[in-house]
Design a protein around this motif. Structure first.
Motif, PDB file in Angstrom:
ATOM      1  N   LEU A 103       0.821  -1.201   0.000  1.00 20.99           N
ATOM      2  CA  LEU A 103       0.000   0.000   0.000  1.00 20.99           C
ATOM      3  C   LEU A 103       0.864   1.264   0.000  1.00 20.99           C
ATOM      4  O   LEU A 103       0.537   2.248  -0.676  1.00 20.99           O
ATOM      5  CB  LEU A 103      -0.923  -0.007   1.224  1.00 20.99           C
ATOM      6  N   VAL A 114      -9.425   0.282  -0.798  1.00 18.90           N
ATOM      7  CA  VAL A 114      -9.191  -0.934  -0.016  1.00 18.90           C
ATOM      8  C   VAL A 114     -10.558  -1.535   0.303  1.00 18.90           C
ATOM      9  O   VAL A 114     -11.334  -0.956   1.067  1.00 18.90           O
ATOM     10  CB  VAL A 114      -8.425  -0.631   1.279  1.00 18.90           C
ATOM     11  N   GLY A 186     -11.353   3.135   2.475  1.00 26.58           N
ATOM     12  CA  GLY A 186     -11.730   1.814   2.956  1.00 26.58           C
ATOM     13  C   GLY A 186     -13.216   1.581   2.757  1.00 26.58           C
ATOM     14  O   GLY A 186     -14.044   2.403   3.161  1.00 26.58           O
ATOM     15  N   LEU A 229      -8.529  -6.480   1.434  1.00 31.27           N
ATOM     16  CA  LEU A 229      -7.967  -6.603   2.776  1.00 31.27           C
ATOM     17  C   LEU A 229      -8.438  -7.913   3.396  1.00 31.27           C
ATOM     18  O   LEU A 229      -9.610  -8.066   3.756  1.00 31.27           O
ATOM     19  CB  LEU A 229      -8.409  -5.417   3.644  1.00 31.27           C
ATOM     20  N   LEU A 243      -2.719  -7.528   2.555  1.00 33.44           N
ATOM     21  CA  LEU A 243      -3.186  -6.746   1.415  1.00 33.44           C
ATOM     22  C   LEU A 243      -2.987  -7.552   0.135  1.00 33.44           C
ATOM     23  O   LEU A 243      -1.867  -7.932  -0.203  1.00 33.44           O
ATOM     24  CB  LEU A 243      -2.427  -5.422   1.338  1.00 33.44           C
TER      25      LEU A 243
END
Length: 299
Positions: A103, A114, A186, A229, A243
């Protein structure tokens, strides 16, 4: 009334946030007994979901998964309360990202989405921002009680995470891209949309359901990178998050490619340790409403 509810529950949450983890997990054992054996909170929903996605498992096996799930559920909610009193140092000790370099490298030049599922302790996923320099955002659903909503935003700010609603996401991403502000967003991407809002239907855990494609649409339109994730629960109060790259250039992917890759990775994670998925979530409630164009269609 909403203020009264907040004033009643906030002191309890504050006390829990100051307790040591050992005591929190001891209390969790008692909460589990009450929730599972006395109240029976959504036990029918959980068992029905498990039976749907694991038709070959025996009743004994399903009940074992169910009990483990409820133990984890109690741990997770008390750990969420503990978040209010956790320092960045403690968060980084309990939530590890062994390949965070992926990342960090991507965000030198690209904005990254993500994506994850309701698995393990997804609330702690926002602690990723402790490891990166890029601006971090968490996409969430606004809490009906404005006082708790404000508290949630304040807690996340401690980890340098700005919360944005699903409605604010597109506008925020486009604005940041125009201003060349590299960011990380996210997204919990396994929600169950209403049938009329289902942009796409595909199999999830062997059952065809409507799927949100918001992350894919943003990635393809703005050429964003997408990373999955994968979170593992090491032991009570400790998690590892791996990841897994889906694409570095969203605009170069085919339609539904990102969505399908996410679904398969989410499935794999659940099959490996099903007790950490959110089985109280009615993910498969629309399974009998598949549109004609998606019936018997290969995904």
């Amino acid at each position: 009334m909403q203020l009264v509810v907040y004033l009643l529950f906030y002191p309890i949450l504050w006390v829990f946030s100051r307790l040591p983890f050992r005591l929190i997990h001891f209390i969790s054992n008692g909460v589990f007994y009450i929730l599972y054996n006395v109240i029976g909170y959504r036990k029918k929903v959980v068992y029905t979901n498990l039976k749907l996605v694991f038709p070959d498992k025996t009743e004994k096996e399903l009940v074992q998964i169910q009990r483990k799930f409820y133990r984890h559920l109690c741990d997770m909610f008390l750990e969420m309360a503990k978040t209010m009193g956790m320092s960045k140092k403690e968060a980084m000790e309990r939530y590890k990202l062994p390949n965070i370099e992926l990342l960090q490298e991507l965000t030198k030049t690209k904005t990254v989405l993500v994506v994850c599922s309701h698995y393990a302790n997804w609330e702690w996923n926002t602690s990723i921002n402790n490891y990166i320099d890029a601006k971090g955002y968490g996409v969430y659903q606004r809490i009906a009680n404005p006082y708790f909503d404000k508290l949630t935003r304040r807690v996340r700010d401690r980890w340098d995470t700005s919360l944005i609603t699903q409605q604010e996401t597109i506008k925020t991403v486009i604005s940041n891209e125009k201003n060349k502000t590299i960011s990380v967003y996210g997204m919990v991407s396994d929600q169950s949309p209403m049938v009329k809002k289902g942009q796409y239907w595909s199999e999830f855990m062997g059952i065809k359901v409507p799927i949100f494609k918001g992350a894919e649409q943003l990635a393809r339109k703005l050429n964003l990178a997408v990373v999955f994730l994968k979170v593992s629960k090491i032991k009570r109060g400790y998690y590892n998050a791996e990841l897994i790259p889906i694409t570095q250039n969203g605009s170069e992917t085919k339609e539904n490619e990102i969505t399908e890759r996410f679904l398969r990775l989410a499935e794999q994670q659940i099959y490996e340790a099903p007790e950490y998925y959110l089985w109280t979530h009615r993910r498969w409630k629309h399974r009998d409403k598949v549109p004609t164009e998606y019936q018997n269609k290969e995904t």
